[in-house]
Design an enzyme around this catalytic site. Structure first.
Site, PDB file in Angstrom:
ATOM      1  N   GLU A 111      46.476  35.895  15.015  1.00  6.90           N
ATOM      2  CA  GLU A 111      45.760  36.687  16.005  1.00  6.90           C
ATOM      3  C   GLU A 111      44.334  36.130  16.055  1.00  6.90           C
ATOM      4  OE1 GLU A 111      45.544  40.906  15.230  1.00  6.90           O
ATOM      5  OE2 GLU A 111      44.444  41.226  17.101  1.00  6.90           O
ATOM      6  N   ARG A 147      52.559  37.650   0.372  1.00  8.92           N
ATOM      7  CA  ARG A 147      51.287  37.096   0.829  1.00  8.92           C
ATOM      8  C   ARG A 147      50.499  36.544  -0.351  1.00  8.92           C
ATOM      9  NH1 ARG A 147      48.786  40.056   4.505  1.00  8.92           N
ATOM     10  NH2 ARG A 147      46.673  39.483   3.983  1.00  8.92           N
ATOM     11  N   LYS A 177      40.608  39.286   7.341  1.00  6.69           N
ATOM     12  CA  LYS A 177      39.670  38.857   8.386  1.00  6.69           C
ATOM     13  C   LYS A 177      38.623  39.927   8.672  1.00  6.69           C
ATOM     14  CE  LYS A 177      43.101  37.434  10.960  1.00  6.69           C
ATOM     15  NZ  LYS A 177      43.893  37.077  12.129  1.00  6.69           N
TER      16      LYS A 177
HETATM   17  P1  ATP Z   1      44.288  39.583   8.064  1.00  4.66           P
HETATM   18  O1  ATP Z   1      44.846  40.756   7.345  1.00  4.66           O
HETATM   19  O2  ATP Z   1      43.399  38.732   7.248  1.00  4.66           O
HETATM   20  O3  ATP Z   1      43.678  39.928   9.394  1.00  4.66           O
HETATM   21  P2  ATP Z   1      46.648  38.976   9.430  1.00  4.66           P
HETATM   22  O4  ATP Z   1      47.954  38.955   8.765  1.00  4.66           O
HETATM   23  O5  ATP Z   1      46.318  40.144  10.265  1.00  4.66           O
HETATM   24  O6  ATP Z   1      45.542  38.679   8.364  1.00  4.66           O
HETATM   25  P3  ATP Z   1      47.300  37.116  11.457  1.00  4.66           P
HETATM   26  O7  ATP Z   1      46.400  36.294  12.281  1.00  4.66           O
HETATM   27  O8  ATP Z   1      48.062  38.185  12.113  1.00  4.66           O
HETATM   28  O9  ATP Z   1      46.417  37.689  10.298  1.00  4.66           O
HETATM   29  O10 ATP Z   1      48.259  36.195  10.595  1.00  4.66           O
HETATM   30  C1  ATP Z   1      48.883  35.009  11.019  1.00  4.66           C
HETATM   31  C2  ATP Z   1      49.970  34.669  10.036  1.00  4.66           C
HETATM   32  O11 ATP Z   1      49.408  34.425   8.751  1.00  4.66           O
HETATM   33  C3  ATP Z   1      50.941  35.818   9.873  1.00  4.66           C
HETATM   34  O12 ATP Z   1      52.244  35.304   9.911  1.00  4.66           O
HETATM   35  C4  ATP Z   1      50.588  36.397   8.545  1.00  4.66           C
HETATM   36  O13 ATP Z   1      51.689  36.989   7.941  1.00  4.66           O
HETATM   37  C5  ATP Z   1      50.071  35.186   7.775  1.00  4.66           C
HETATM   38  N1  ATP Z   1      49.150  35.601   6.720  1.00  4.66           N
HETATM   39  C6  ATP Z   1      48.018  36.329   6.853  1.00  4.66           C
HETATM   40  N2  ATP Z   1      47.443  36.571   5.659  1.00  4.66           N
HETATM   41  C7  ATP Z   1      48.226  35.960   4.722  1.00  4.66           C
HETATM   42  C8  ATP Z   1      48.178  35.836   3.302  1.00  4.66           C
HETATM   43  N3  ATP Z   1      47.207  36.392   2.590  1.00  4.66           N
HETATM   44  N4  ATP Z   1      49.155  35.127   2.691  1.00  4.66           N
HETATM   45  C9  ATP Z   1      50.134  34.560   3.401  1.00  4.66           C
HETATM   46  N5  ATP Z   1      50.240  34.641   4.732  1.00  4.66           N
HETATM   47  C10 ATP Z   1      49.313  35.329   5.405  1.00  4.66           C
HETATM   48 MG    MG Z   2      46.814  40.891  12.006  1.00  2.47          MG
END
Ligand code: ATP
Ligand code: MG
Length: 553
Positions: free
Chosen positions: A34, A260, A270
């Protein structure tokens, strides 16, 4: 262990079996960020996993921006994410994709569900909707709007899309089961009214699909075979499958979840990283202390080191906390093998070599790297006045101190042995200069009188060196779990995470190095030229001492 011998992780096993069973000709994965912030080290794991599976099994991986929520998204993030994925060394299949380019298709599938009696417009306020939803132990209640006719729903949905209703006054919901054991199945929301400009679609839409309604359908449109996400989405999988089963989608992707990445001494959210930037705790998303890919790049981490780290931690079905020392080990190991050596005096103290002629200089050579003949030799200039590090001199010391002491000898790295005679002090008693002598005929040899030097220190010639700033970075948080439980991560910021040293003195070869170029400053650590400063500035990537290697041995 060679890569061939490494056991397959659970996702590799699934894919191998699917391919052997002829379920797919070719696998397609995707990385779906995102664009609401810069990518962090957790995303690096997801990138390495999704692109890595595609590489291993000769498939493809798409880069798709999951841009269904215009409120927090920004084009700056899109550009940064594209740069980061490329820098890590991965190439996506075809063009960069956007969930927002499927908005028309998603809307027509919403209409499809309404026509099939499987979705309805609901006017409950957010508070009421929460009350009707029930709890983990109690079934929810049907919304009073659940039994609207297909015609009325179609009409209301069209009017929602046309912008006739206020934000929050209506939503489109799936009609599934308000008593379902899985809360995600209790008539989840498909569309919300958001009267906001979108970075890709402008003002074309004032209703936006939810993640749940968008994600699986986007996967289906792109022919994704294995849709891999983190564990928190496991509870959403039944809903993912419900949409795939109830819509005329062109393919049937399957969702898999993995654990994760969490790192100690680090926050990987983020939202929290954005707070550090917005509230000026750091100097932007690419501050070298940030656990963002852009921050690691500026700090001097290499793509190979981040990929190696992701490989070391593996892929599992449960969440865990990884020791940040392991990441530090990965970059240290890479730089140890690949970074050329150089000498840099961080806290200069002048040494005058009283028996060395004032007008004389000698050009000495030193290896670029002790084990790498392919790296060019370095040229050093030796002269009467040199700088050593203030920490490398004491007037008196016990035997454990193997550096320069009055009346004792030390070897200058790649040069002569010297012996100290006297410390010159200013009016306040601070040592401002050391007077010493060169022991003759000690270039690459021990002295003829048999009095050996105990240790080796680094140096540069005072008139033949480069003056620059060095930034010593340390961990941004001094608590191993800065955001655990109800802790406020801002309370655990390390006040000494950045120390700026000006007027450091480097050997002549450091004058013109490229941005990002990495070195081992002998006896000090690994450094790289900062990419943001127009002046010459070096960032410390990591120190020399490896706490992980010790644990791993
Ligand atoms: P955040 O919580 O930091 O905003 P998010 O999961 O909302 O992270 P996205 O941009 O939606 O961020 O994530 C893109 C991809 O990265 C998704 O498939 C998500 O599952 C993966 N991802 C995000 N954080 C992690 C992590 N700590 N370890 C492994 N994969 C991750
Ligand atoms: Mg997200």
């Amino acid at each position: 262990m060679t890569p061939e011998e490494k056991p397959l992780n659970f996702l590799e096993q699934i894919i191998k079996a699917d391919l052997e069973a002829g379920k797919y000709d070719k696998i397609i994965t995707r990385f779906p960020p995102e664009p609401n912030g810069y990518l962090h080290i957790g995303h690096a794991k997801s990138i390495c996993l999704n692109f890595g599976l595609a590489e291993t099994f000769e498939g493809e991986c798409n880069l798709r921006f999951d841009d269904t929520n215009p409120a927090k998204e920004d084009d700056e993030y899109i550009q940064a994410i594209i740069e980061d994925v490329s820098w890590l060394g991965f190439q996506w299949a075809g063009e960069v994709r956007y969930a927002s380019s499927y908005f028309d298709q998603l809307y027509s599938w919403a209409v499809h569900l309404v026509e099939a009696g499987k979705a309805y417009v609901c006017d409950l306020s957010p508070d009421d909707a929460r009350r009707y939803r029930g709890t983990l132990t109690e079934a929810g209640k049907n919304s009073p709007f659940r039994d609207r006719s297909v015609e009325e729903n179609l009409h209301l949905l069209a009017r929602m899309k046309a912008g006739e209703f206020d934000e929050g006054s209506k939503v489109l919901r799936a009609k599934i089961d308000m008593a379902h054991g899985n809360m995600n199945m209790r008539d989840p929301i498909l569309y919300r009214i958001r009267k906001q400009h979108h970075h890709q679609t402008g003002n074309a839409w004032c209703i936006y699909p939810t993640y749940d309604f968008a994600h699986g359908q986007e996967d289906a449109i792109e022919g994704i075979t294995h849709s891999i996400c983190t564990l928190e989405f496991a509870d959403h999988r039944p809903l993912y499958n419900w949409f795939i089963e109830n819509l005329p989608v062109p393919a049937k992707p399957v969702q898999y979840e993995f654990g994760r990445l969490n790192l100690n001494y680090t926050v990987t959210s983020k939202r929290k990283l954005k707070q550090l930037v917005d509230e000026n705790f750091v100097d932007g998303w690419d501050d070298p202390r940030m656990p963002t890919i852009a921050g690691y790049r500026r700090r001097g981490y290499t793509p190979a080191s981040l990929r190696k780290f992701c490989d070391m931690i593996g892929v599992t079905k449960s969440d865990g906390v990884v020791d940040v020392a392991m990441l530090e080990h990965a970059i240290r190991d890479d730089l140890d093998k690949n970074a050329p050596r150089a000498m840099c005096v961080l806290k200069p103290l002048k040494v005058t070599l009283t028996n060395y002629p004032e007008s004389k200089t000698e050009t000495l050579t030193a290896p670029g790297h002790p084990q790498r003949d392919d790296l060019p030799m370095r040229e050093l200039v030796f002269a009467r006045e040199i700088f050593i590090d203030a920490e490398d001199f004491r007037e008196e010391a016990n035997k454990k101190y193997k550096r320069l002491v009055i009346g004792k000898r030390v070897r200058l790295r790649n040069a002569y042995i010297i012996e100290a005679d006297e410390a010159v002090k200013d009016g306040k008693g601070n040592i401002i200069e050391v007077r010493a002598r060169v022991i003759e005929d000690t270039l690459g040899k021990d002295p003829e009188d048999g009095v050996k030097a105990k240790g080796v220190i680094h140096w540069v010639a005072a008139q033949h060196c480069v003056d620059f700033e060095v930034r010593l970075y340390d961990r941004l948080f001094n608590d191993p779990a800065p955001d655990a439980g109800d802790k406020n991560f801002l309370d655990h910021i390390n006040p000494e995470s950045l120390q700026v040293l000006t007027h450091c003195k480097g050997e002549p070869g450091l004058s013109n190095v490229e941005i990002g170029m990495a070195f081992q400053f002998e006896r000090e650590g690994y450094f790289c030229r900062d990419s943001r400063s127009t002046e010459l500035v070096f960032n410390r990537t990591i120190g020399l001492r490896d706490s992980w290697a010790k644990i791993a041995d």
